[in-house]
Motif scaffolding. Structure first.
Motif, mmCIF file in Angstrom:
data_model
loop_
_atom_site.group_PDB
_atom_site.id
_atom_site.type_symbol
_atom_site.label_atom_id
_atom_site.label_comp_id
_atom_site.label_asym_id
_atom_site.label_seq_id
_atom_site.Cartn_x
_atom_site.Cartn_y
_atom_site.Cartn_z
ATOM 1 N N ALA A 1 -55.400 -31.017 -5.563
ATOM 2 C CA ALA A 1 -54.937 -29.725 -6.068
ATOM 3 C C ALA A 1 -53.419 -29.636 -5.971
ATOM 4 O O ALA A 1 -52.874 -29.503 -4.877
ATOM 5 C CB ALA A 1 -55.587 -28.594 -5.279
ATOM 6 N N PRO A 2 -52.711 -29.696 -7.106
ATOM 7 C CA PRO A 2 -51.247 -29.711 -7.067
ATOM 8 C C PRO A 2 -50.614 -28.387 -6.631
ATOM 9 O O PRO A 2 -49.442 -28.360 -6.260
ATOM 10 C CB PRO A 2 -50.848 -30.052 -8.502
ATOM 11 N N LEU A 3 -51.379 -27.304 -6.663
ATOM 12 C CA LEU A 3 -50.809 -26.008 -6.319
ATOM 13 C C LEU A 3 -51.142 -25.565 -4.900
ATOM 14 O O LEU A 3 -50.833 -24.442 -4.512
ATOM 15 C CB LEU A 3 -51.273 -24.945 -7.319
ATOM 16 N N VAL A 4 -51.762 -26.449 -4.109
ATOM 17 C CA VAL A 4 -52.060 -26.134 -2.714
ATOM 18 C C VAL A 4 -51.055 -26.866 -1.837
ATOM 19 O O VAL A 4 -50.907 -28.084 -1.927
ATOM 20 C CB VAL A 4 -53.503 -26.548 -2.333
ATOM 21 N N ARG A 5 -50.350 -26.110 -0.997
ATOM 22 C CA ARG A 5 -49.367 -26.698 -0.082
ATOM 23 C C ARG A 5 -49.868 -26.494 1.348
ATOM 24 O O ARG A 5 -50.287 -25.399 1.720
ATOM 25 C CB ARG A 5 -48.001 -26.041 -0.241
ATOM 26 N N TRP A 6 -49.773 -27.553 2.140
ATOM 27 C CA TRP A 6 -50.229 -27.512 3.531
ATOM 28 C C TRP A 6 -49.091 -27.134 4.451
ATOM 29 O O TRP A 6 -47.981 -27.621 4.307
ATOM 30 C CB TRP A 6 -50.814 -28.867 3.931
ATOM 31 N N ARG A 7 -49.364 -26.273 5.385
ATOM 32 C CA ARG A 7 -48.383 -25.816 6.369
ATOM 33 C C ARG A 7 -48.873 -26.159 7.769
ATOM 34 O O ARG A 7 -50.038 -25.984 8.086
ATOM 35 C CB ARG A 7 -48.174 -24.302 6.279
ATOM 36 N N ALA A 8 -47.968 -26.637 8.595
ATOM 37 C CA ALA A 8 -48.314 -26.904 9.997
ATOM 38 C C ALA A 8 -48.419 -25.601 10.776
ATOM 39 O O ALA A 8 -49.206 -25.474 11.707
ATOM 40 C CB ALA A 8 -47.269 -27.820 10.627
ATOM 41 N N GLU A 9 -47.633 -24.616 10.363
ATOM 42 C CA GLU A 9 -47.657 -23.302 11.011
ATOM 43 C C GLU A 9 -48.299 -22.291 10.059
ATOM 44 O O GLU A 9 -48.707 -22.629 8.967
ATOM 45 C CB GLU A 9 -46.243 -22.863 11.384
ATOM 46 N N SER A 10 -48.371 -21.057 10.466
ATOM 47 C CA SER A 10 -48.964 -20.011 9.644
ATOM 48 C C SER A 10 -48.213 -19.867 8.322
ATOM 49 O O SER A 10 -46.984 -19.823 8.312
ATOM 50 C CB SER A 10 -48.929 -18.689 10.414
ATOM 51 N N PRO A 11 -48.926 -19.784 7.200
ATOM 52 C CA PRO A 11 -48.258 -19.585 5.915
ATOM 53 C C PRO A 11 -47.594 -18.212 5.860
ATOM 54 O O PRO A 11 -48.036 -17.271 6.515
ATOM 55 C CB PRO A 11 -49.394 -19.648 4.894
ATOM 56 N N GLU A 12 -46.547 -18.112 5.045
ATOM 57 C CA GLU A 12 -45.842 -16.846 4.898
ATOM 58 C C GLU A 12 -45.874 -16.416 3.438
ATOM 59 O O GLU A 12 -45.633 -17.223 2.540
ATOM 60 C CB GLU A 12 -44.389 -16.982 5.351
ATOM 61 N N ILE A 13 -46.164 -15.144 3.219
ATOM 62 C CA ILE A 13 -46.238 -14.614 1.861
ATOM 63 C C ILE A 13 -44.910 -14.792 1.143
ATOM 64 O O ILE A 13 -44.868 -15.138 -0.036
ATOM 65 C CB ILE A 13 -46.643 -13.127 1.887
ATOM 66 N N ARG A 14 -43.803 -14.607 1.842
ATOM 67 C CA ARG A 14 -42.491 -14.672 1.198
ATOM 68 C C ARG A 14 -42.206 -16.054 0.610
ATOM 69 O O ARG A 14 -41.430 -16.185 -0.326
ATOM 70 C CB ARG A 14 -41.390 -14.279 2.173
ATOM 71 N N LEU A 15 -42.847 -17.104 1.135
ATOM 72 C CA LEU A 15 -42.617 -18.457 0.632
ATOM 73 C C LEU A 15 -43.407 -18.748 -0.647
ATOM 74 O O LEU A 15 -43.164 -19.755 -1.302
ATOM 75 C CB LEU A 15 -42.965 -19.488 1.707
ATOM 76 N N THR A 16 -44.356 -17.884 -0.977
ATOM 77 C CA THR A 16 -45.132 -18.069 -2.209
ATOM 78 C C THR A 16 -44.700 -17.113 -3.312
ATOM 79 O O THR A 16 -45.182 -17.214 -4.431
ATOM 80 C CB THR A 16 -46.640 -17.878 -1.948
ATOM 81 N N ARG A 17 -43.791 -16.207 -2.995
ATOM 82 C CA ARG A 17 -43.362 -15.195 -3.972
ATOM 83 C C ARG A 17 -42.803 -15.850 -5.239
ATOM 84 O O ARG A 17 -41.942 -16.719 -5.186
ATOM 85 C CB ARG A 17 -42.296 -14.298 -3.357
ATOM 86 N N GLY A 18 -43.330 -15.417 -6.379
ATOM 87 C CA GLY A 18 -42.866 -15.927 -7.661
ATOM 88 C C GLY A 18 -43.366 -17.313 -8.001
ATOM 89 O O GLY A 18 -42.897 -17.920 -8.945
ATOM 90 N N THR A 19 -44.325 -17.836 -7.252
ATOM 91 C CA THR A 19 -44.873 -19.170 -7.516
ATOM 92 C C THR A 19 -46.372 -19.068 -7.749
ATOM 93 O O THR A 19 -46.986 -18.039 -7.515
ATOM 94 C CB THR A 19 -44.645 -20.132 -6.326
ATOM 95 N N ALA A 20 -46.964 -20.158 -8.176
ATOM 96 C CA ALA A 20 -48.422 -20.245 -8.335
ATOM 97 C C ALA A 20 -49.044 -20.981 -7.152
ATOM 98 O O ALA A 20 -50.224 -21.314 -7.187
ATOM 99 C CB ALA A 20 -48.749 -20.963 -9.638
#
Length: 89
Positions: A35-54
């Motif tokens: 899945a090219p639109l799934v990014r893995w995070r070592a820490e908790s994901p943040e909404i601000r890092l996905t703003r304006g992206t898919a």
């Protein structure tokens, strides 16, 4: 304090057929490996890092048979053209 986006917290009990431990992170990573639109995070994901992206940012942590899956998305870019691009990806 959130103007756009969704943060999801899922608590899941995981175990194999015999009740033994299972690596939840490995299972989720394998399921979304292509899945090219799934990014893995070592820490908790943040909404601000996905703003304006898919992108959907995901993290998985586990303590014994209890796994916590966190994901963050921007849910406002969902017009027909944005949906078409996501479907193509």
């Amino acid at each position: 304090p959130v103007d756009r986006g969704i943060l999801v917290s899922c608590f899941v009990n995981v175990a194999d057929a015999d009740g033994g431990p299972v690596d939840a992170a490995a299972i989720v990573r394998e399921a979304y490996a292509g899945a090219p639109l799934v990014r893995w995070r070592a820490e908790s994901p943040e909404i601000r890092l996905t703003r304006g992206t898919a992108f959907c940012d995901v993290s998985v942590t586990q303590d014994g048979s209890c796994a916590v899956v966190l994901s963050a998305i921007d849910n406002l870019g969902r017009g027909a053209s944005a949906q078409a691009v996501q479907i193509l990806n």
